[in-house]
Design an enzyme around this catalytic site. Sequence first.
Site, short mmCIF file in Angstrom:
data_model
loop_
_atom_site.label_atom_id
_atom_site.label_comp_id
_atom_site.label_asym_id
_atom_site.label_seq_id
_atom_site.Cartn_x
_atom_site.Cartn_y
_atom_site.Cartn_z
N SER A 126 71.05 -4.56 -87.53
CA SER A 126 71.38 -4.02 -88.84
C SER A 126 71.53 -5.15 -89.85
O SER A 126 71.91 -6.27 -89.50
CB SER A 126 72.71 -3.26 -88.71
OG SER A 126 73.23 -3.00 -89.99
N TYR A 150 81.90 -2.93 -86.37
CA TYR A 150 80.55 -2.41 -86.11
C TYR A 150 79.52 -3.53 -86.28
O TYR A 150 78.70 -3.78 -85.40
CB TYR A 150 80.23 -1.25 -87.07
CG TYR A 150 78.75 -0.92 -87.10
CD1 TYR A 150 78.12 -0.35 -86.00
CD2 TYR A 150 77.97 -1.20 -88.24
CE1 TYR A 150 76.75 -0.08 -86.02
CE2 TYR A 150 76.62 -0.93 -88.27
CZ TYR A 150 76.01 -0.38 -87.17
OH TYR A 150 74.66 -0.12 -87.18
N LYS A 154 77.02 -5.69 -83.46
CA LYS A 154 75.57 -5.94 -83.54
C LYS A 154 75.29 -7.44 -83.46
O LYS A 154 74.34 -7.88 -82.79
CB LYS A 154 75.01 -5.37 -84.85
CG LYS A 154 75.04 -3.86 -84.94
CD LYS A 154 74.02 -3.23 -84.02
CE LYS A 154 74.01 -1.72 -84.11
NZ LYS A 154 73.23 -1.08 -83.07
P1 NAD Z 1 72.80 8.23 -84.23
O1 NAD Z 1 74.26 8.29 -84.00
O2 NAD Z 1 72.14 9.39 -84.85
O3 NAD Z 1 72.04 7.89 -82.87
C1 NAD Z 1 72.62 7.12 -81.85
C2 NAD Z 1 72.43 7.89 -80.56
O4 NAD Z 1 72.99 7.11 -79.48
C3 NAD Z 1 73.14 9.24 -80.56
O5 NAD Z 1 72.23 10.24 -80.13
C4 NAD Z 1 74.29 9.07 -79.57
O6 NAD Z 1 74.60 10.27 -78.92
C5 NAD Z 1 73.73 8.00 -78.64
N1 NAD Z 1 74.73 7.16 -77.96
C6 NAD Z 1 75.78 6.50 -78.51
N2 NAD Z 1 76.45 5.82 -77.56
C7 NAD Z 1 75.80 6.05 -76.37
C8 NAD Z 1 76.00 5.63 -75.04
N3 NAD Z 1 77.02 4.83 -74.71
N4 NAD Z 1 75.14 6.04 -74.09
C9 NAD Z 1 74.09 6.86 -74.40
N5 NAD Z 1 73.86 7.29 -75.65
C10 NAD Z 1 74.71 6.89 -76.63
O7 NAD Z 1 72.52 6.91 -85.08
P2 NAD Z 1 71.17 6.41 -85.77
O8 NAD Z 1 71.39 6.44 -87.24
O9 NAD Z 1 70.02 7.10 -85.19
O10 NAD Z 1 71.21 4.88 -85.33
C11 NAD Z 1 70.48 4.41 -84.21
C12 NAD Z 1 70.76 2.93 -84.06
O11 NAD Z 1 70.40 2.25 -85.25
C13 NAD Z 1 72.23 2.60 -83.82
O12 NAD Z 1 72.32 1.55 -82.88
C14 NAD Z 1 72.71 2.14 -85.18
O13 NAD Z 1 73.79 1.25 -85.08
C15 NAD Z 1 71.47 1.45 -85.71
N6 NAD Z 1 71.43 1.40 -87.17
C16 NAD Z 1 71.52 2.55 -87.89
C17 NAD Z 1 71.52 2.50 -89.29
C18 NAD Z 1 71.64 3.76 -90.11
O14 NAD Z 1 71.92 3.66 -91.31
N7 NAD Z 1 71.44 4.94 -89.56
C19 NAD Z 1 71.42 1.27 -89.94
C20 NAD Z 1 71.32 0.10 -89.16
C21 NAD Z 1 71.32 0.19 -87.77
#
Ligand code: NAD
Length: 348
Positions: A126, A150, A154
């Site tokens: 991120s 958070y 990362k």
């Molecule tokens: P999201 O919460 O929709 O998806 C994350 C998924 O991981 C969910 O389906 C959740 O159920 C699953 N999960 C969480 N912990 C788990 C575990 N211990 N075991 C198995 N499954 C698990 O989030 P997203 O927006 O799709 O983000 C995906 C990734 O991208 C994340 O790592 C997030 O930190 C990163 N990210 C997201 C953004 C954003 O703005 N959405 C920005 C930068 C980075």
Amino acid sequence: MANTVLVTGGAGYIGSHACVELLQAGYKVVVVDNLVNSKTESLKRVQKITGKALTFYEIDVRDKEGLADIFAKESISTVIHFAGLKAVGESCEQPLNYYHNNVYGTLVLIEVMCDANVRQLVFSSSATVYGESVHAQYSEDFPLGAINPYGRSKAMIEDILRDLSAADKLTQSNNPWKIALLRYFNPIGAHESGMIGEDPNGIPNNLMPYVSQVAIGKLAQLSVFGNDYPTRDGTGIRDYIHVVDLVKGHIKAIATLEGEKFQSGGCHAYNLGAGRGYSVLEIIETFEKVTDKKINYKFSPRRAGDLAECFANPELALKQLNWKVEKSLDDMIADAWRWQLKNPQGYS
Ligand code: NAD
Ligand code: UDP
């Protein structure tokens, strides 16, 4: 035979869009997700959109035995690791939960990958890993300095993965790690079918889902956090990127890991952003233009921890991954709105 990609967190917002692109690009897809922040409905819809099947395991990535069984059963060649908790505010209240889930979860995953001899990994990092900078346009070599648990989770994972790759050089491994750390800027929007999208729990923290819910009447008013920033209109500027463009960057990353640049292994970070920022007022204005809806908003004090301006330098991703964004802000908003209109209650 098609390569198989393991997608952790594949039922989530970005993961489900990645599954669509992977299936359409001809990969076999295996999803692991513990559904802590998602529903299986997203995966049903992924299969409907693509007309192709994927394999789903409801499992926590911290379950080492369970994960090892999956690696034994499926011939996985690459892992895209999305699974993690992602709410900044919640991470300040529950730091241990965030470090356990995100950092320990990744440790277990890479241990299992080591045992299974799978060493190709694309990691969801991120832009929050960057420290504050005098330049609003962030390049990959800028100093890191996350300011909340958070972001630090990362940054820690990035450190672990860099160390893992560095160790290959010392041990002269003949099967070195190939790792892409993808630093996302602000993913918004949804698949153009309107069938999958972002489904936040409760009141959204992020701007785009908040604006959509005001537009549809679920929320009364948007608070614009700060109108006294040193920006062109006083409101915060961010680099918004269409989620479909973002996940296409992952497919390009897999191809790059399999190519010449990574022939002798390595771990490299890439910004995934558009390279230009929009202010909160510009987002509201464009939303109103694209959807013909009025957004009720008021100015509120700045939100703690927010930067005035932050956008990507995406040149490295263009040069090494052969990737750049294709969709416009109008596309992002039109697609987010279609998802919202078709699914006013999200997946439930
Ligand atoms: P999201 O919460 O929709 O998806 C994350 C998924 O991981 C969910 O389906 C959740 O159920 C699953 N999960 C969480 N912990 C788990 C575990 N211990 N075991 C198995 N499954 C698990 O989030 P997203 O927006 O799709 O983000 C995906 C990734 O991208 C994340 O790592 C997030 O930190 C990163 N990210 C997201 C953004 C954003 O703005 N959405 C920005 C930068 C980075
Ligand atoms: N923002 C806002 N009101 C909200 C949510 C966000 O004014 O209800 C602003 C926020 O201050 C920032 C921009 O919108 O300038 C993007 O915020 P978001 O939470 O979506 O992303 P991030 O802070 O992670 O960049």
